[in-house]
Design an enzyme around this catalytic site. Structure first.
Site, short mmCIF file in Angstrom:
data_model
loop_
_atom_site.label_atom_id
_atom_site.label_comp_id
_atom_site.label_asym_id
_atom_site.label_seq_id
_atom_site.Cartn_x
_atom_site.Cartn_y
_atom_site.Cartn_z
N GLN A 178 -5.04 12.52 -39.27
CA GLN A 178 -4.40 11.99 -38.06
C GLN A 178 -3.64 13.08 -37.29
O GLN A 178 -2.95 12.77 -36.31
CB GLN A 178 -3.44 10.85 -38.41
CG GLN A 178 -4.10 9.67 -39.07
CD GLN A 178 -4.95 8.81 -38.12
OE1 GLN A 178 -5.04 9.07 -36.91
NE2 GLN A 178 -5.60 7.79 -38.66
N CYS A 236 -4.90 -6.17 -46.66
CA CYS A 236 -5.23 -7.42 -47.32
C CYS A 236 -5.56 -7.10 -48.77
O CYS A 236 -6.52 -6.40 -49.03
CB CYS A 236 -6.41 -8.08 -46.64
SG CYS A 236 -6.75 -9.69 -47.31
N1 PLP Z 1 -6.55 9.89 -44.22
C1 PLP Z 1 -5.87 9.34 -43.21
C2 PLP Z 1 -4.47 9.79 -42.96
C3 PLP Z 1 -6.46 8.37 -42.41
O1 PLP Z 1 -5.76 7.81 -41.42
C4 PLP Z 1 -7.78 7.97 -42.70
C5 PLP Z 1 -8.43 6.91 -41.91
O2 PLP Z 1 -7.82 6.18 -41.18
C6 PLP Z 1 -8.46 8.59 -43.76
C7 PLP Z 1 -7.82 9.54 -44.49
C8 PLP Z 1 -9.88 8.22 -44.07
O3 PLP Z 1 -10.73 8.81 -43.10
P1 PLP Z 1 -12.19 8.21 -42.83
O4 PLP Z 1 -12.00 6.94 -42.11
O5 PLP Z 1 -12.84 9.27 -41.98
O6 PLP Z 1 -12.86 8.08 -44.14
#
Ligand code: PLP
Length: 428
Positions: free
Chosen positions: A215, A361
């Protein structure tokens, strides 16, 4: 605005109810322009990025391992994208491994370091591992799995602003610590962790340091050398590339055991035919972020600040989570005391706005976000939180529309709520 449709009640929604409502909502907003404020879940592929990846979907490239011209075209496209991703994070191209997304990058980083440590120290007791309580489940669930397998794991706490303290990390280190994994920007609050300070502690202790920057990349400068990270995860669908593509930075000296075996792809660090269209989209997204990421972050910060100030001024008993902390520009998490977050998500959906809660959930029940609870928030307030996450397609007009709509919805839901909102605030 007329009374809320009967489907929107401030009681807990089951997932199937939510799905039914989504269909009804889709019909209700068919004639409305939808404002998408859920870019931390997924970003739309931008037209210019789609244009870059389209030839790969239409047969202009082959398998990057093939010798013929279409194979070589694929290989060239993959290497160009690798260079763009490397440049964005200050790495060298050979340090970038393409994966299927953030989850795989996180799994490969954690299991890869632990697996290689075990291979080299086969007769030693299982090593100690450190992460934080506010990680994404792509990290937390891996550590919980390792814990079940016998690894001692420390989960670092955060302060009420949602930040991990370097002192807590230093205190948690043990002579047998083999890996530290702390995220850069939290997906629910946008709060940025002091990764450079944490990295310095890891380096001094000679412990491998993984940063989940899913993020953060494209939203704030991410430079792997300045952070001092040995591994860093990123994901395409958070920066307007396609879904199903991501990358893991693996520092030149980092010892990593591949978790997926097969051919010799990605320098033996991740077997499997490369997702060439996805990789091309990630390369294009990295170039875009490199070219004007700073200007875009400034624009989004202005939109976010306008949104937060407007909502706080118009709605009593609401506030910004992590206010005053360093945050990525696109993310805002706000509480609306006396309301169930899911009810507000559904009400907003029916009015053409996509937002989300951080709630998960689990076993059929809606659980308040582990991130907000780790920050010391009450369960009741945590259940009232909404996450607004902005992206390149969002406009000031959309924010103004939200400011015109949300206060009325909150007021109506509070009126329908079983308890008086101010009483809830007192007990929050
Ligand atoms: N790490 C963080 C901080 C995330 O916000 C997300 C997904 O929202 C992930 C890992 C997982 O990434 P991906 O959806 O590309 O598998």
């Amino acid at each position: 605005m007329g009374p809320l449709p009967p489907l929107v009640r401030p009681r807990r929604a089951s997932l199937s109810q939510a799905r039914d409502r989504a269909i009804i909502g889709e019909m209700a907003v068919a004639s409305m322009v939808r404002a998408y404020f859920d870019n931390n879940a997924n970003t739309p592929v931008l037209p210019e990025i789609l244009e870059d990846m389209l030839p790969a979907l239409q047969g202009a490239v082959g398998n990057a391992s093939s010798i013929h011209q279409l194979g070589q075209a694929a290989k060239a496209a993959v290497e160009q994208a690798r260079a763009a991703v490397a440049e964005l994070i200050g790495a060298s191209p050979t340090e970038v491994v393409f994966t299927s997304g953030g989850t795989e990058s996180d799994n490969l980083a954690i299991r890869g370091v632990v697996g290689e440590w075990r291979r080299r120290n086969a007769s030693a007791p299982l090593p100690h591992l450190i992460t934080s309580k506010i990680e994404h489940h792509a990290v937390l669930n891996v550590f919980e799995d390792l814990e079940r397998a016998g690894y001692p794991v420390t989960y670092l706490p955060v302060n009420d602003g949602g930040r991990v303290g370097p002192a807590e990390l230093a205190a948690a280190l043990r002579p047998d610590t083999a890996l530290i994994s702390v995220m850069m920007a939290n997906n629910e609050t946008g709060v940025v962790q002091p990764v450079e300070e944490l990295g310095a502690i890891a380096r001094a202790a000679k412990v491998a340091f993984h940063v989940d920057a899913v993020q953060a990349v494209g939203r704030t400068p991410v430079r792997v050398k300045e952070i001092g990270s040995d591994l860093l995860s990123l994901s395409g669908h958070k920066i307007h590339a396609s879904m199903g593509i991501g990358a893991l930075y693996v520092g030149r000296r980092t010892q990593l055991r591949a978790q997926q075996l097969g051919g010799h792809h990605e320098r033996d660090r991740r077997a499997g035919t490369e997702n060439v269209p996805g990789i091309m989209s990630l390369g294009a997204a990295a170039k875009l972020a490199q070219a004007n990421g700073a200007a875009e972050a400034a624009r989004l910060a202005e939109l976010r600040d306008r949104m937060e100030a407007g909502l706080v001024a118009a709605i009593p008993d609401c506030g910004v989570v992590g206010a005053g902390q360093p945050r990525v520009a696109n993310t805002s998490n706000m509480y609306f005391d006396g309301i169930e977050g899911e009810a507000l998500v559904i009400a907003l959906d029916l009015h053409g706005f996509c937002v989300s809660t951080g709630a998960a959930c689990s076993s059929g029940a809606i659980e308040p976000s582990h991130v907000l609870l780790a920050m010391g928030m009450s369960r009741r307030r945590a259940r009232s939180c909404l996450r607004f996450s902005l992206g390149r397609q969002n406009t000031a007009d959309e924010v103004e529309r939200l400011l015109q709509t949300l206060p009325g919805l909150v007021e109506r839901l509070r009126r329908l709520a079983p308890a008086d909102a101010s009483a809830l605030v007192r007990s929050a």
